[in-house]
Design a protein around this motif. Structure first.
Motif, PDB file in Angstrom:
ATOM      1  N   UNK A 125      37.140  38.081-208.902  1.00 52.74           N
ATOM      2  CA  UNK A 125      35.743  38.069-208.489  1.00 52.74           C
ATOM      3  C   UNK A 125      35.511  37.361-207.163  1.00 52.74           C
ATOM      4  N   UNK A 126      36.565  37.217-206.346  1.00 52.33           N
ATOM      5  CA  UNK A 126      36.420  36.575-205.039  1.00 52.33           C
ATOM      6  C   UNK A 126      37.138  37.376-203.960  1.00 52.33           C
ATOM      7  N   UNK A 127      36.431  37.584-202.871  1.00 46.73           N
ATOM      8  CA  UNK A 127      36.944  38.329-201.734  1.00 46.73           C
ATOM      9  C   UNK A 127      36.812  37.436-200.509  1.00 46.73           C
ATOM     10  N   UNK A 128      37.922  37.156-199.842  1.00 48.12           N
ATOM     11  CA  UNK A 128      37.923  36.316-198.650  1.00 48.12           C
ATOM     12  C   UNK A 128      37.798  37.232-197.445  1.00 48.12           C
ATOM     13  N   UNK A 129      36.779  36.994-196.618  1.00 49.75           N
ATOM     14  CA  UNK A 129      36.525  37.813-195.439  1.00 49.75           C
ATOM     15  C   UNK A 129      36.694  36.924-194.212  1.00 49.75           C
ATOM     16  N   UNK A 130      37.621  37.311-193.329  1.00 50.46           N
ATOM     17  CA  UNK A 130      37.919  36.534-192.124  1.00 50.46           C
ATOM     18  C   UNK A 130      37.669  37.400-190.901  1.00 50.46           C
ATOM     19  N   UNK A 131      37.127  36.778-189.866  1.00 49.28           N
ATOM     20  CA  UNK A 131      36.915  37.471-188.610  1.00 49.28           C
ATOM     21  C   UNK A 131      37.357  36.602-187.456  1.00 49.28           C
ATOM     22  N   UNK A 132      37.963  37.217-186.435  1.00 48.39           N
ATOM     23  CA  UNK A 132      38.465  36.450-185.291  1.00 48.39           C
ATOM     24  C   UNK A 132      38.082  37.127-183.985  1.00 48.39           C
ATOM     25  N   UNK A 133      37.797  36.293-183.006  1.00 43.53           N
ATOM     26  CA  UNK A 133      37.674  36.744-181.627  1.00 43.53           C
ATOM     27  C   UNK A 133      38.581  35.810-180.837  1.00 43.53           C
ATOM     28  N   UNK A 134      39.652  36.369-180.287  1.00 43.72           N
ATOM     29  CA  UNK A 134      40.663  35.538-179.646  1.00 43.72           C
ATOM     30  C   UNK A 134      41.265  34.578-180.663  1.00 43.72           C
ATOM     31  N   UNK A 135      41.315  33.297-180.307  1.00 42.03           N
ATOM     32  CA  UNK A 135      41.883  32.286-181.207  1.00 42.03           C
ATOM     33  C   UNK A 135      40.834  31.687-182.132  1.00 42.03           C
ATOM     34  N   UNK A 136      39.566  32.023-181.931  1.00 45.66           N
ATOM     35  CA  UNK A 136      38.494  31.501-182.785  1.00 45.66           C
ATOM     36  C   UNK A 136      38.333  32.376-184.016  1.00 45.66           C
ATOM     37  N   UNK A 137      38.459  31.778-185.174  1.00 45.23           N
ATOM     38  CA  UNK A 137      38.343  32.522-186.423  1.00 45.23           C
ATOM     39  C   UNK A 137      37.352  31.831-187.351  1.00 45.23           C
ATOM     40  N   UNK A 138      36.727  32.609-188.183  1.00 46.70           N
ATOM     41  CA  UNK A 138      35.834  32.090-189.206  1.00 46.70           C
ATOM     42  C   UNK A 138      36.052  32.898-190.472  1.00 46.70           C
ATOM     43  N   UNK A 139      35.660  32.328-191.591  1.00 45.91           N
ATOM     44  CA  UNK A 139      35.833  33.061-192.846  1.00 45.91           C
ATOM     45  C   UNK A 139      34.773  32.638-193.837  1.00 45.91           C
ATOM     46  N   UNK A 140      34.593  33.470-194.815  1.00 39.00           N
ATOM     47  CA  UNK A 140      33.713  33.158-195.926  1.00 39.00           C
ATOM     48  C   UNK A 140      34.215  33.856-197.169  1.00 39.00           C
TER      49      UNK A 140
END
Length: 147
Positions: A125-140
């Motif tokens: 019941x958990x999905x990790x979503x990550x996004x990156x632009x260059x070396x900067x990444x974020x996730x939720x």
């Protein structure tokens, strides 16, 4: 054993066990997912050999400034800026990149840009979503929603 070596061995065991844990998480990514902020639900489904994701619910479906349904007004392309948010595709070609993991591009309606992204099923019941632009990444972490 010196404590540094024990620490190294412990880290190594965690790293070697991590792929197995992810594979055991397995399961199906298809379904309705609530974003971490709880402001949107995304329907994730198989499309060919890929995963696709479309917004199907918004906490605030009406734009308070206009009194009309929310639109993709942050999109820099004027032809796309009037698309309704409900039904908006966030990703359309996430390719398998490992056990319970997909990679591709994800659209961020908050700023109108697309980012390199990875999606991984970390539990039933958990999905990790990550996004990156260059070396900067974020996730939720998104949680599975019944509807």
């Amino acid at each position: 054993m010196p404590s540094r070596l024990l620490g190294f061995v412990a880290i190594l065991m965690v790293l070697l066990g991590a792929p197995q844990a992810r594979a055991q998480a397995g399961g199906e990514a298809s379904g309705i997912w609530l974003t971490q902020a709880g402001d949107a639900k995304v329907r994730v489904s198989k499309c060919g050999g890929s995963l696709c994701g479309v917004i199907v619910w918004l906490r605030q479906p009406i734009d308070p400034a206009t009194g009309r349904p929310a639109v993709d007004n942050k999109n820099p392309n004027p032809a796309l800026a009037s698309r309704p948010m409900i039904g908006l595709p966030l990703f359309g070609s996430m390719q398998p990149s490992g056990p319970s993991r997909w990679s591709g591009q994800i659209y961020n309606a908050d700023d109108g840009n697309s980012y390199v992204s990875n999606i991984s099923l970390t539990g039933p019941d958990t999905l990790r979503v990550e996004g990156c632009v260059g070396a900067l990444c974020g996730s939720e972490t998104w949680s599975r929603s019944g509807r």
